[in-house]
Enzyme design. Structure first.
Site, PDB file in Angstrom:
ATOM      1  CD  GLU A 194      49.070  42.901  32.923  1.00  0.00           C
ATOM      2  OE1 GLU A 194      48.121  42.154  32.594  1.00  0.00           O
ATOM      3  OE2 GLU A 194      49.157  44.082  32.591  1.00  0.00           O
ATOM      4  CE  LYS A 238      44.935  42.764  30.023  1.00  0.00           C
ATOM      5  NZ  LYS A 238      46.093  43.012  30.880  1.00  0.00           N
ATOM      6  CG  ASP A 276      32.958  31.649  37.757  1.00  0.00           C
ATOM      7  OD1 ASP A 276      33.802  31.983  36.912  1.00  0.00           O
ATOM      8  OD2 ASP A 276      32.039  30.846  37.520  1.00  0.00           O
ATOM      9  CG  HIS A 292      53.713  47.966  31.873  1.00  0.00           C
ATOM     10  ND1 HIS A 292      53.518  46.622  31.847  1.00  0.00           N
ATOM     11  CD2 HIS A 292      52.480  48.514  31.927  1.00  0.00           C
ATOM     12  CE1 HIS A 292      52.224  46.377  31.879  1.00  0.00           C
ATOM     13  NE2 HIS A 292      51.576  47.508  31.931  1.00  0.00           N
TER      14      HIS A 292
END
Ligand code: MEV
Length: 447
Positions: free
Chosen positions: A85, A278, A294, A391
């Site tokens: 991302e 998130k 992990d 972004h």
């Protein structure tokens, strides 16, 4: 076409690829070329990757970036991040730089115990089970002594073992809850081996102790829990409000208040908390992946922790007191810096090297800090300029790449959009105008 196949796992790698290309890619030469182009040119390295999982047919690349200028407990770090991302690495770097001149991040591990359970049912009287457990507790522990011997030498091992009555929630259901200290390893295999050994001993010992043959103790399963509420790390930043940012339309005071409100919204509103967390996981998962840990386990633990009081909430907190702005994160992180991929994956080895080969505790501090830095950058942008400005810079590059723009065209169009936040269609139009023709049709790119 019949796409079922028997004995796929027994085929050679080449035969698997040929089957895949024939059956799923219409024998397309490009499919074969693409797969081959993603193989490592050093066959020894490729073999390592082949053997990580089953049925490997190619490698799947993620960008590997670094975020420099992190100051954590007075030590400087460059943090490796594997993530697809855009803006995440830039956000981490910006936060790191911002806090470097304000004392940096302070981080500490609160505890590092891991938990596993033997889940079983028992149809006898609870008192009998309690008495049995107290009789055999030491033997249960002893039954794992060969497995735990190395870990004990390193200062770890089993720290606690208790019987838990769960019959109120599920008929006849009990657990033996075992707590572990696993030093620098994440410890999943170690914990599961101990639990399985103990479960076998539980059956053997209960058969010896409980004479009445109609009392049945049956093991359902033995497995570690990925929820690690006793493996917790805390990381924080603080500074006088006057040292925070201001802008043409807001003071440092206003920024601090708005920022704190944004965190509070994520504490009380699960819709916002999910996006808020998130963003935190953007920073966390990228380091987890780069260091061979992990990320599914970490994600699962963090989200359970976020909902520990019955409502899903923000993993970060903010406070303003006596003119001091304080922002912190407290999360469960079960990580390893030995075992697993750490000695196998060349980039994982390099990542750990870049971080100065940290202990698991240090890595917990680094990872939590990366999550906090990411959240700081996101909230800073959201409460000031909005998120799209930053972004879209990278997003623009992705759209231009998708359109097949040349380096010169990219430079011209990045300059063209340097002051605005373009939408996909605007980029396509500007690109077509620049070429003086209608460029290729491309699907809208979503970051
Ligand atoms: C995007 O990947 C993450 C953010 O949405 C996080 C947030 O809203 O806090 C920017």
């Amino acid at each position: 076409m019949n796409r079922q196949i028997k004995g796929f796992s027994k085929l050679s790698k080449q035969a698997k690829i040929e089957w895949l290309v024939k059956v799923h890619l219409n024998d397309h030469e490009d499919g074969m070329k693409l797969i081959n182009s993603y193989m490592h040119r050093d066959s020894a390295v490729q073999k390592i990757h082949d053997e990580f999982i089953e049925n490997t047919v190619a490698n799947y690349y993620l960008p590997f970036g670094v975020a420099p200028n992190f100051l954590i407990n007075g030590e400087q770090y460059t943090i490796p991040m594997a993530i697809e991302e855009s803006s995440v690495v830039a956000a981490a770097s910006k936060s790191a730089k911002f806090w470097m001149s304000r004392g940096g991040f302070k981080s500490h591990v609160i505890s590092s115990k891991k938990i596993g359970h033997i889940h079983f049912i028992y149809d006898g009287h609870k008192d009998e089970l309690v008495s049995l457990f107290s009789d055999i507790k030491a033997d249960l522990l002893n039954s794992t002594s060969t497995i735990t011997s190395n870990m004990r030498k390193r200062g770890g091992g089993i720290s606690d073992i208790t019987l838990v009555d769960k019959t109120q929630e599920l008929d006849e259901y009990y657990q033996i809850e075992v707590k572990f200290e696993t030093c620098d390893s994440m410890g999943a295999n170690f914990i599961n081996s101990c639990l399985e050994k103990m479960a076998k001993s539980l059956i053997d010992l209960s058969e010896k102790h409980v004479k009445t043959s109609d009392k049945k103790l049956e093991i359902i399963m033995s497995i570690l829990s990925n929820y690690t509420p006793e493996c917790i790390v805390h990381s924080e930043v603080s500074c006088p409000i006057s040292e925070l940012i201001d802008g043409p339309n807001f003071s440092t005071d206003e920024f601090a208040k708005k920022f704190k409100l944004a965190v509070e919204i994520a504490r009380i509103e699960p819709f916002r908390a999910t996006t808020h967390n998130k963003g935190i996981m953007n920073g966390i998962d990228a380091v987890i992946l780069a260091t061979g840990n992990d990320f599914r386990a970490v994600e699962a633990a963090c989200h359970t922790y976020a909902a520990k009081d019955g409502q899903y909430r923000s993993l970060t907190y903010c406070d303003i007191n006596d003119g001091i702005f304080k922002f912190w994160i407290q999360i469960p992180l079960s990580l390893g810096t030995v075992g697993g991929l750490t000695k196998l994956h060349p980039l994982v080895k390099m990542s750990l090297n870049i971080l100065g080969n940290p202990s698991a505790h240090k890595l917990m501090q680094i990872v939590a800090t990366s999550g906090l830095a990411q959240n700081f950058a996101a909230l800073k942008a959201l409460t000031t300029t909005g998120i799209q400005k930053g972004h879209m810079k990278m997003h623009l590059l992705n759209i231009l790449n998708q359109l097949g723009a040349t380096e010169i065209e990219k430079e011209i169009l990045q300059q063209h959009f340097s002051k605005s936040v373009p939408h996909h269609a605007e980029v396509v139009n500007a690109f077509n105008d620049l070429r003086g023709s209608k460029g290729p049709e491309v699907e809208e790119y979503h970051a």
